[in-house]
Design an enzyme around this catalytic site. Sequence first.
Site, PDB file in Angstrom:
ATOM      1  N   GLU A 190     102.825 -45.273 122.156  1.00  7.89           N
ATOM      2  CA  GLU A 190     103.885 -45.593 123.113  1.00  7.89           C
ATOM      3  C   GLU A 190     103.871 -44.714 124.358  1.00  7.89           C
ATOM      4  O   GLU A 190     104.227 -45.172 125.438  1.00  7.89           O
ATOM      5  CB  GLU A 190     105.251 -45.456 122.426  1.00  7.89           C
ATOM      6  CG  GLU A 190     105.579 -46.540 121.426  1.00  7.89           C
ATOM      7  CD  GLU A 190     105.988 -47.844 122.099  1.00  7.89           C
ATOM      8  OE1 GLU A 190     105.983 -47.911 123.340  1.00  7.89           O
ATOM      9  OE2 GLU A 190     106.295 -48.805 121.386  1.00  7.89           O
ATOM     10  N   SER A 195     140.178 -35.804  69.575  1.00 11.97           N
ATOM     11  CA  SER A 195     140.107 -34.456  68.997  1.00 11.97           C
ATOM     12  C   SER A 195     139.490 -33.430  69.936  1.00 11.97           C
ATOM     13  O   SER A 195     139.267 -32.286  69.529  1.00 11.97           O
ATOM     14  CB  SER A 195     139.283 -34.500  67.704  1.00 11.97           C
ATOM     15  OG  SER A 195     139.893 -35.328  66.741  1.00 11.97           O
TER      16      SER A 195
END
Length: 737
Positions: free
Chosen positions: A129, A389
């Site tokens: 680019e 429990s």
Amino acid sequence: MRVLDSIIRFGRRAPEQRASRRDPSSVGLRPTPSPARGEGPSHARERRFFAILGALVFVFGLGGPAAWNAYVESLGPLDLASARLGSTVVVDRDGRLLRAFTLPDGRWRLPTTAGEVDPRYLAMLLGYEDGRFYAHHGVDWRAMARAAGQFATRGHVVSGGSTLTMQVARLIEPRDDRNLSAKLRQIARAWQIEGRIAKDGVLDRYLTLAPFGGNLEGVRAASLSYFGKEPRKLTIGEAALLVALPQSPETRRPERFPDAARIARARVLDRVAARGIISSDEAEAAKREPIPDARKPLPILAAHAAEEAVAADPNARVLTLSIDARLQEKLETLAREAATRLGPRLSAAIVVIDNSTGEVCARVGAADYLDAARGGALDMSRAPRSPGSALKPFIYALAFEQGLAHPETVLFDRPARYGAYAPQNFDLGYQGTVTARKALQMSLNLPAIELLADVGPTTFLARLHGAGAEVEMPKDAPVGLAIGLGGLGISLTDLARLYSGLARGGEAPALIERLDGAPPTIGAKRVTDPVAAYYVEDILRGAPPPSSAISGRIAFKTGTSYGFRDALAIGYDKLTTIAVWVGRPDNGPTPGLIGRQAAAPLLFDAFARLGRDVEPIRAPKGVLRVTASADLPPPLRHLRRDAPKTIAAAGVTPLKIAFPPDGARVDLGLADREGDETLALKALGGALPLTWFVNGQPIGEPGLRRQSAWRPDGAGFARVSVIDAKGASDSVVVRLE
């Protein structure tokens, strides 16, 4: 400026129609000539070329800096801050993505920096680019001149003249028009951008804003969506595709137009190979890589924790949690597989705490966040549920702390009645005489209730509150012995924190779930003393493990709620505490859902996924080491029956609530004054300090006075309780109006 505007308008009148989208087979736009009457294509191209050239000559020659500065000022201020705003992201302790949230318009934009992407991708991007990216100051005049000359001589775009900085300018200020005015604006903005944020800032904004098709913006969102991975390590073919897509993101979307994407990728590979960035062999191999045929979902790890963090701090763009993403992913997979195996409509939750710091290393709120049939949207790590429990170890710890018992103290597992309450063991059988060690390891109900009766249920509840646990009591229910067997509600996170306190010698840590937030304002809370905590750990480490698991490695306890609605298992060693819950989020029963069978195997599997050896806990000073009850001091051999059961037996006036009296109707004018009045509380007798409770919730800290006050939040019934220093208690129910 009027002359410059005239030149721009002259350029706009060039008889050329630009394509609305780029052709997938080209690098740039392929214009379609449409000559005006009496004017050939060649003449039209020359006219446009000289219009552009004339404008540039004017700006840099005749007009000089003054004209250019006036033009730049006419554009208005450049907003670079908004370009850094992206999707809200939640990351783990090492910066790994846990979950991202779209922008309000539905776009994915994940802020990315150059240091977070594969260096080969950056090299290919710049080589394709903007080869002179580090040599120009935002505008590459050499490239623009070459592009203009190629356009004038060949009649179509051969190479683009826009730099990455100019592309960033277009992304920051998107415009539909592609004419001379737009190009000059990009040139002006490019100079401004590089003057303010330099090259690194330009790269960061391109990597964040570049379009990749659909609602994807930025290379990180594209890499995660197309390849299912971060852009830190891309293959050459993947990098080339990500370089090619922003030029024409919609017509090259790989899941829709794979042929166009493949052609564009090949063009990138050929060019970067020609420039020596990769070898020709690497380019050919990359061309054979498959094109992704579908988008992948972005990561959704610790979904409930992420949502909670964003809701608590909605303005933050990046939130850092204490969670370890790798461990979180392993445990989410474990929970999903376990719930699938155990049956339909079941979910699972897991909480992992670092005992040394209190940091939450993993938090699985549901078996599958996206599975509505299993209530995946509900965070079961935060929901109050019956622990079964699972609170028994804290009853024993309190008894050990108070000197009522020792692990080798003999207890009785036999039928017993406490007023109207007659507890039974889970298997409906009885063991007779057992040591406290064996009773806790076998999770026998009757010995635990016997200890709780001596300790006092209100004292036990006060200790849980004092340790920082948020406990929910059934509405209008008194504080009774049933709380020792699951007759209350507590979250899995609070359970994990309490057990972490046992691993830390009795000090429950302040939990840390955000690493980028303020430190906790409240420190560690006392659960029990170090000796009692060690006794409990020593007992639970000897509990029989589930089948195929090795015994004696971790201390753990299971729990099963009434009606088989909740199965729990919590375990710990010196370094880590893990809590597991399995059940239905809608609180429906699941016959046969037992903590030992459903949750305990999941707990041991979770510990195995920590990837380390178990770290034992050393005994503190003061531990009484004996192997048989007969070796204990006589008072500890059996649970003492000569201890005073009431304050009256010890020669102290019995504790009693003097005001309000039981069954009273107290007019506080709540309907008219909206709860501004307080209810006076007064007790007689008892041993100071006194602790007051309303509906099971403590009111302030224990005090040395027999008076207190409570501000109700509305009219209705309230249960008022008080407990003194010796564990004696009294309770009344009043109606407030």
